[in-house]
Design an enzyme around this catalytic site. Structure first.
Site, PDB file in Angstrom:
ATOM      1  N   LYS A   1       0.875  -1.188   0.000  1.00 38.12           N
ATOM      2  CA  LYS A   1       0.000   0.000   0.000  1.00 38.12           C
ATOM      3  C   LYS A   1       0.898   1.219   0.000  1.00 38.12           C
ATOM      4  O   LYS A   1       1.348   1.679   1.047  1.00 38.12           O
ATOM      5  CB  LYS A   1      -0.887  -0.025   1.244  1.00 38.12           C
ATOM      6  CG  LYS A   1      -2.248   0.626   1.095  1.00 38.12           C
ATOM      7  CD  LYS A   1      -2.238   2.067   0.691  1.00 38.12           C
ATOM      8  CE  LYS A   1      -1.956   3.020   1.819  1.00 38.12           C
ATOM      9  NZ  LYS A   1      -1.900   4.433   1.375  1.00 38.12           N
TER      10      LYS A   1
ATOM     11  N   GLU B   1       9.521   2.201  10.501  1.00 35.46           N
ATOM     12  CA  GLU B   1      10.535   3.194  10.139  1.00 35.46           C
ATOM     13  C   GLU B   1       9.835   4.545  10.185  1.00 35.46           C
ATOM     14  O   GLU B   1       9.092   4.895   9.262  1.00 35.46           O
ATOM     15  CB  GLU B   1      11.055   2.951   8.708  1.00 35.46           C
ATOM     16  CG  GLU B   1      11.776   1.651   8.505  1.00 35.46           C
ATOM     17  CD  GLU B   1      13.172   1.656   9.099  1.00 35.46           C
ATOM     18  OE1 GLU B   1      13.711   2.749   9.354  1.00 35.46           O
ATOM     19  OE2 GLU B   1      13.706   0.573   9.323  1.00 35.46           O
TER      20      GLU B   1
ATOM     21  N   CYS C   1      13.439  11.643   5.739  1.00 34.59           N
ATOM     22  CA  CYS C   1      13.329  11.240   7.146  1.00 34.59           C
ATOM     23  C   CYS C   1      14.623  11.497   7.904  1.00 34.59           C
ATOM     24  O   CYS C   1      14.617  11.766   9.094  1.00 34.59           O
ATOM     25  CB  CYS C   1      12.926   9.785   7.242  1.00 34.59           C
ATOM     26  SG  CYS C   1      13.981   8.717   6.259  1.00 34.59           S
TER      27      CYS C   1
ATOM     28  N   GLU D   1       9.130  17.011  14.138  1.00 37.62           N
ATOM     29  CA  GLU D   1       9.617  16.890  12.762  1.00 37.62           C
ATOM     30  C   GLU D   1       8.812  17.834  11.873  1.00 37.62           C
ATOM     31  O   GLU D   1       7.597  17.858  11.920  1.00 37.62           O
ATOM     32  CB  GLU D   1       9.407  15.437  12.299  1.00 37.62           C
ATOM     33  CG  GLU D   1      10.017  15.154  10.948  1.00 37.62           C
ATOM     34  CD  GLU D   1       9.656  13.757  10.437  1.00 37.62           C
ATOM     35  OE1 GLU D   1       8.497  13.344  10.564  1.00 37.62           O
ATOM     36  OE2 GLU D   1      10.553  13.093   9.889  1.00 37.62           O
TER      37      GLU D   1
HETATM   38  P1  NAD Z   1       2.105   8.926   6.803  1.00 39.05           P
HETATM   39  O1  NAD Z   1       2.312   8.295   8.112  1.00 39.05           O
HETATM   40  O2  NAD Z   1       1.066   9.972   6.679  1.00 39.05           O
HETATM   41  O3  NAD Z   1       1.733   7.848   5.692  1.00 39.05           O
HETATM   42  C1  NAD Z   1       2.572   6.777   5.391  1.00 39.05           C
HETATM   43  C2  NAD Z   1       1.745   5.658   4.789  1.00 39.05           C
HETATM   44  O4  NAD Z   1       0.845   5.166   5.772  1.00 39.05           O
HETATM   45  C3  NAD Z   1       0.885   6.085   3.607  1.00 39.05           C
HETATM   46  O5  NAD Z   1       0.850   5.040   2.664  1.00 39.05           O
HETATM   47  C4  NAD Z   1      -0.469   6.273   4.250  1.00 39.05           C
HETATM   48  O6  NAD Z   1      -1.544   6.145   3.351  1.00 39.05           O
HETATM   49  C5  NAD Z   1      -0.468   5.152   5.253  1.00 39.05           C
HETATM   50  N1  NAD Z   1      -1.412   5.293   6.365  1.00 39.05           N
HETATM   51  C6  NAD Z   1      -1.896   6.423   6.918  1.00 39.05           C
HETATM   52  N2  NAD Z   1      -2.739   6.119   7.937  1.00 39.05           N
HETATM   53  C7  NAD Z   1      -2.769   4.773   8.032  1.00 39.05           C
HETATM   54  C8  NAD Z   1      -3.438   3.844   8.892  1.00 39.05           C
HETATM   55  N3  NAD Z   1      -4.260   4.253   9.871  1.00 39.05           N
HETATM   56  N4  NAD Z   1      -3.228   2.531   8.708  1.00 39.05           N
HETATM   57  C9  NAD Z   1      -2.393   2.096   7.751  1.00 39.05           C
HETATM   58  N5  NAD Z   1      -1.746   2.912   6.894  1.00 39.05           N
HETATM   59  C10 NAD Z   1      -1.924   4.242   7.042  1.00 39.05           C
HETATM   60  O7  NAD Z   1       3.523   9.458   6.345  1.00 39.05           O
HETATM   61  P2  NAD Z   1       3.873  10.291   5.050  1.00 39.05           P
HETATM   62  O8  NAD Z   1       3.361  11.682   5.250  1.00 39.05           O
HETATM   63  O9  NAD Z   1       3.455   9.545   3.832  1.00 39.05           O
HETATM   64  O10 NAD Z   1       5.462  10.262   5.085  1.00 39.05           O
HETATM   65  C11 NAD Z   1       6.197  11.159   5.833  1.00 39.05           C
HETATM   66  C12 NAD Z   1       6.719  10.501   7.088  1.00 39.05           C
HETATM   67  O11 NAD Z   1       7.444   9.322   6.766  1.00 39.05           O
HETATM   68  C13 NAD Z   1       7.700  11.369   7.825  1.00 39.05           C
HETATM   69  O12 NAD Z   1       7.424  11.363   9.207  1.00 39.05           O
HETATM   70  C14 NAD Z   1       9.039  10.715   7.563  1.00 39.05           C
HETATM   71  O13 NAD Z   1      10.004  10.974   8.514  1.00 39.05           O
HETATM   72  C15 NAD Z   1       8.671   9.284   7.483  1.00 39.05           C
HETATM   73  N6  NAD Z   1       9.687   8.521   6.745  1.00 39.05           N
HETATM   74  C16 NAD Z   1      10.548   7.706   7.442  1.00 39.05           C
HETATM   75  C17 NAD Z   1      11.541   7.005   6.782  1.00 39.05           C
HETATM   76  C18 NAD Z   1      12.514   6.113   7.529  1.00 39.05           C
HETATM   77  O14 NAD Z   1      13.284   5.409   6.888  1.00 39.05           O
HETATM   78  N7  NAD Z   1      12.521   6.099   8.835  1.00 39.05           N
HETATM   79  C19 NAD Z   1      11.658   7.122   5.399  1.00 39.05           C
HETATM   80  C20 NAD Z   1      10.768   7.943   4.722  1.00 39.05           C
HETATM   81  C21 NAD Z   1       9.780   8.647   5.406  1.00 39.05           C
END
Ligand code: NAD
Length: 501
Positions: A176, A251, A285, A385
């Site tokens: 997803k 992550e 991130c 963040e």
């Molecule tokens: P997000 O948490 O909003 O969404 C990430 C994913 O989760 C998306 O596919 C989203 O549709 C899904 N999602 C949202 N709610 C959900 C739920 N209740 N159940 C299951 N899936 C759900 O994050 P984002 O805005 O897409 O990405 C930014 C974040 O990702 C930042 O905090 C960043 O630091 C983090 N990030 C971390 C790493 C790492 O390696 N640690 C790498 C890239 C991004």
């Protein structure tokens, strides 16, 4: 217009049961990119059922490791051949410069290559049982059906860090990706199939997290959920996965310290502080969003940083002069705007940026590179963040002070230390509580080295040998080669049996 069929379930491209769709627009100028299916819970259920069947009775988990590895290496080759097509799709969805998307595609191919190489050797381990009559071995087996949930900042890269080891270990999955950036995941499904991943082993659902993502953490037929995204979503996923005691890998975000000592190579440290904070407009991130600089060089260092930050050229994916691009959405830009406003209200000094880019860039979601000086621990811009082109500046007086400030965060994803004193560099690196520490560099990573977070940056590791282990169960097989009566319980039936005989 006919319904798009962009959900990949059991080897078939399907529209959403509801017929619902979502339009994808390019963040650089708001132009139409594509329209994709918006999955509902029923669609996700179908994908989970397909992955379950493919795991329980399909060929992939029973394919020998060497053959699975060969498929992954073919995927790496396919990505290299079709790099331009994948890179363009990534740039349209994210607004990121095409040159950056091309680098991402190289990295993704390297990731498939790495797991396609390491996973070929999967003989497990013989254990010295300290007993000549015992044969003991550890064998590695796939976890089962994996729910893979990924974010929008490096859409295919973050998905690949999960898909490659997941398949290498013999699992089946439902992916997803972020609802904002589905295009390269769609391309990947066809490539996986062309390279030999059988129907049902790789499934794709698209749509909003709460609808299309949530079932992957809740459903009893999913054995593991691997998530990359924000802290709040990560908490929700871990909590719902607990009900069925799924294996979970998270992550999450970071609030990464970039520590610069006075004896650092000045120009290199300034240049890399810029990279740390503003590459991909800070939507990384591991962004070095907290610059922690030794007090004695603060003024000179920050002046140089601000001068260069003002000079950064913003532009769209195909603008050759651009050095970085837009934020992912209007909503995200609003969030960054509010974040900076609050920081200034709490006492930060705005040295540059702090506003949207104007002129020709008004159509896109651009935000100017922003330096916030004179911040203190506890201020929201230091704690939370921002995930935008914003760097805060703090000062330290000595090594202990630098480490204390660097570690004063709930996160622990990455960090860097800049100094020409090799001993000091190692001491500080050892004391920094983060999953990756760079010395005199910022941002590079290797597919063969583990990536992940301490603290609330998550748990589990991607990449490296541990990145494969996340997707495997270790099974101990113990054989007594000279079986006999154990004698633990007295056999009181023996005399009766003797009497009968
Ligand atoms: P997000 O948490 O909003 O969404 C990430 C994913 O989760 C998306 O596919 C989203 O549709 C899904 N999602 C949202 N709610 C959900 C739920 N209740 N159940 C299951 N899936 C759900 O994050 P984002 O805005 O897409 O990405 C930014 C974040 O990702 C930042 O905090 C960043 O630091 C983090 N990030 C971390 C790493 C790492 O390696 N640690 C790498 C890239 C991004």
């Amino acid at each position: 217009m006919t319904d798009p069929a962009t959900l990949y379930v059991d080897g078939q491209w399907l529209p959403a049961e509801s017929g619902e769709t979502r339009e994808i627009r390019c963040p650089a100028d708001g132009s139409h990119v594509t329209t994709v299916s918006e999955a509902g819970r029923g669609d996700v259920e179908k994908a989970i059922t397909a992955a379950r069947r493919a795991f329980d009775s399909g060929t992939w988990p029973r394919t020998v490791a060497r053959d699975r590895a060969r498929v992954l290496r073919a995927v790496a080759d396919g990505l290299r051949e079709r790099k331009e097509e994948f890179a363009r799709a990534e740039s349209f969805d994210t607004g990121k410069r095409l040159v950056e998307s091309r680098i991402d595609m190289d990295d993704i191919a390297a990731c498939f290559e790495y797991f396609g190489t390491t996973a070929a050797h999967d003989a497990g381990r013989l254990v010295d049982a300290d007993d000549p009559n015992v044969l003991s071995r550890i064998q590695y087996e796939p976890v089962g059906v994996c729910g893979l949930i990924s974010p929008w900042n490096y859409p295919l890269l973050q998905a690949a860090w999960k898909v490659a080891p997941c398949l290498a270990a013999g699992n089946t999955f439902v992916l997803k990706p972020s609802e904002l950036t589905p295009s390269t995941a769609i391309l990947l499904m066809d490539l996986l199939t062309e390279c030999g991943v059988p129907a049902g082993a790789a499934n794709l659902v698209l749509g909003a997290g709460a609808v299309a993502g949530a079932p992957l953490s809740e459903h009893p037929d999913v054995d593991m959920v691997s998530f990359t995204g924000g802290l709040v979503t990560g908490r929700t996923i871990a909590a719902s996965a607990a009900a069925t005691v799924k294996k979970v890998a998270l992550e999450l975000g970071g609030k990464n310290a970039n520590v610069v000592f006075a004896d650092a190579l000045f120009d290199a440290a300034v240049d890399n502080a810029l990279n740390a904070a503003f590459v991909h407009s800070g939507q990384v991130c591991s962004a070095g969003a907290r610059l922690i600089v030794e007090e004695s060089i603060h003024d000179e260092f920050v002046d140089a940083l601000v001068a260069r930050a003002r000079d950064i050229r913003l532009g769209g994916p195909f603008d050759d002069d651009a050095e970085t691009g837009p934020l992912i959405s209007a909503a995200h830009r609003d969030k960054v705007t509010e974040y900076v406003r609050k920081g200034v209200e709490e006492g930060a000094t705005l040295r540059c940026g702090g506003e949207w880019a104007g002129g020709e860039l008004e159509q896109g979601f651009y935000y100017l590179p922003t330096v916030l000086d004179d911040v203190r621990q506890g201020m929201s811009v230091v704690v939370d963040e921002g995930f935008g082109p914003v760097v805060t500046v703090e000062t330290f007086t000595d090594e202990d002070d630098a480490v204390r400030i660097a570690n004063d965060t709930r996160y622990g994803l990455a960090g860097a230390v800049w100094t020409q004193d090799a001993g000091k560099a190692q001491r500080v690196a050892n004391r920094m509580r983060a999953g990756t520490v760079w010395i005199n560099d910022f941002h590079p990573y290797l597919p063969q080295a583990e990536w992940g977070g301490f603290g609330e940056s998550g748990f589990g590791r991607e990449l490296g040998p541990t990145g494969l282990d996340e997707y495997r169960e270790a099974k101990h097989v113990y054989q007594n080669i000279d079986p006999g009566v154990s004698g633990w319980f007295t056999d009181r039936t023996a005399s009766t049996r003797d009497g009968e005989n």
